[in-house]
Design a protein around this motif. Structure first.
Motif, PDB file in Angstrom:
ATOM      1  N   TYR A 261     -61.346 -22.319 -21.693  1.00  0.00           N
ATOM      2  CA  TYR A 261     -62.290 -21.647 -22.592  1.00  0.00           C
ATOM      3  C   TYR A 261     -61.858 -20.205 -22.821  1.00  0.00           C
ATOM      4  O   TYR A 261     -61.970 -19.683 -23.933  1.00  0.00           O
TER       5      TYR A 261
ATOM      6  N   LEU B 124     -69.701 -29.064 -26.827  1.00  0.00           N
ATOM      7  CA  LEU B 124     -68.627 -30.028 -26.598  1.00  0.00           C
ATOM      8  C   LEU B 124     -69.197 -31.420 -26.345  1.00  0.00           C
ATOM      9  O   LEU B 124     -68.672 -32.420 -26.850  1.00  0.00           O
TER      10      LEU B 124
ATOM     11  N   LEU C 145     -68.365 -31.731 -30.617  1.00  0.00           N
ATOM     12  CA  LEU C 145     -67.566 -30.700 -31.280  1.00  0.00           C
ATOM     13  C   LEU C 145     -66.303 -30.422 -30.478  1.00  0.00           C
ATOM     14  O   LEU C 145     -66.231 -30.713 -29.289  1.00  0.00           O
ATOM     15  N   THR C 146     -65.324 -29.848 -31.126  1.00  0.00           N
ATOM     16  CA  THR C 146     -64.093 -29.440 -30.467  1.00  0.00           C
ATOM     17  C   THR C 146     -64.182 -27.955 -30.111  1.00  0.00           C
ATOM     18  O   THR C 146     -65.083 -27.252 -30.587  1.00  0.00           O
ATOM     19  N   LEU C 147     -63.227 -27.477 -29.325  1.00  0.00           N
ATOM     20  CA  LEU C 147     -63.208 -26.042 -29.009  1.00  0.00           C
ATOM     21  C   LEU C 147     -63.061 -25.211 -30.283  1.00  0.00           C
ATOM     22  O   LEU C 147     -63.670 -24.147 -30.404  1.00  0.00           O
ATOM     23  N   GLU C 148     -62.283 -25.710 -31.215  1.00  0.00           N
ATOM     24  CA  GLU C 148     -62.131 -24.996 -32.495  1.00  0.00           C
ATOM     25  C   GLU C 148     -63.463 -24.938 -33.233  1.00  0.00           C
ATOM     26  O   GLU C 148     -63.819 -23.913 -33.807  1.00  0.00           O
ATOM     27  N   ASP C 149     -64.212 -26.044 -33.211  1.00  0.00           N
ATOM     28  CA  ASP C 149     -65.542 -26.054 -33.822  1.00  0.00           C
ATOM     29  C   ASP C 149     -66.456 -25.055 -33.130  1.00  0.00           C
ATOM     30  O   ASP C 149     -67.206 -24.316 -33.779  1.00  0.00           O
TER      31      ASP C 149
ATOM     32  N   ARG D 286     -67.447 -32.658 -38.352  1.00  0.00           N
ATOM     33  CA  ARG D 286     -67.053 -33.311 -37.100  1.00  0.00           C
ATOM     34  C   ARG D 286     -67.581 -34.740 -37.066  1.00  0.00           C
ATOM     35  O   ARG D 286     -66.888 -35.663 -36.620  1.00  0.00           O
TER      36      ARG D 286
END
Length: 133
Positions: A20, A53, A57-61, A89
């Motif tokens: 993170y 998450l 969702l992704t880390l980019e999201d 997503r």
């Protein structure tokens, strides 16, 4: 608090916290000995990251939610940008699920053809194939 304490208090791992941090979602100070030191607000932030998450969702999201990661993300009214990210997503997830279902169906058909094409095949094996449907 140090990284191990933050990991324990948020139900995650030190490795995830470092990930993170590398993604720019959390930050820390460095103690004189080089250890990562987080303030108490990091507990809320990490909880929100994990919530997003877990929602798919992704880390980019999640990066799109940076301005509100220190508040109550679950209770806050969604922004237009947040809704857009979530819808995008969801579309990706639905496409992946459809592709996986198609792959499963192709494999199931291939197994049925392989089993059906073998005249000497035992009934036990046929029952095993039908178990996976």
């Amino acid at each position: 608090m140090r990284i191990g304490e933050l990991a324990r208090s948020t139900g995650t791992t030190a490795r995830a916290l470092r990930h993170y941090e590398q993604a720019g979602l959390i930050s820390c100070e460095r103690a004189f000995n080089g250890y990562r030191v987080y303030d108490e607000r990091a507990v809320v932030r990490v909880g929100n990251i994990r919530y997003l998450l877990a929602a798919g969702l992704t880390l980019e999201d999640v990066r799109m939610f940076l301005p509100c990661l220190d508040g109550d993300v679950a209770a806050a009214p969604p922004s237009d940008k947040g809704l857009q990210v979530a819808r995008e997503r969801l579309t990706v997830l639905n496409e992946r699920i459809a592709a996986q279902l198609q792959a499963r169906d192709r494999l199931e058909t291939a197994l049925q053809q392989a089993v059906g094409g073998q005249a000497a095949e035992s009934s036990d094996h046929r029952n095993t194939v039908s178990t996976y449907r």
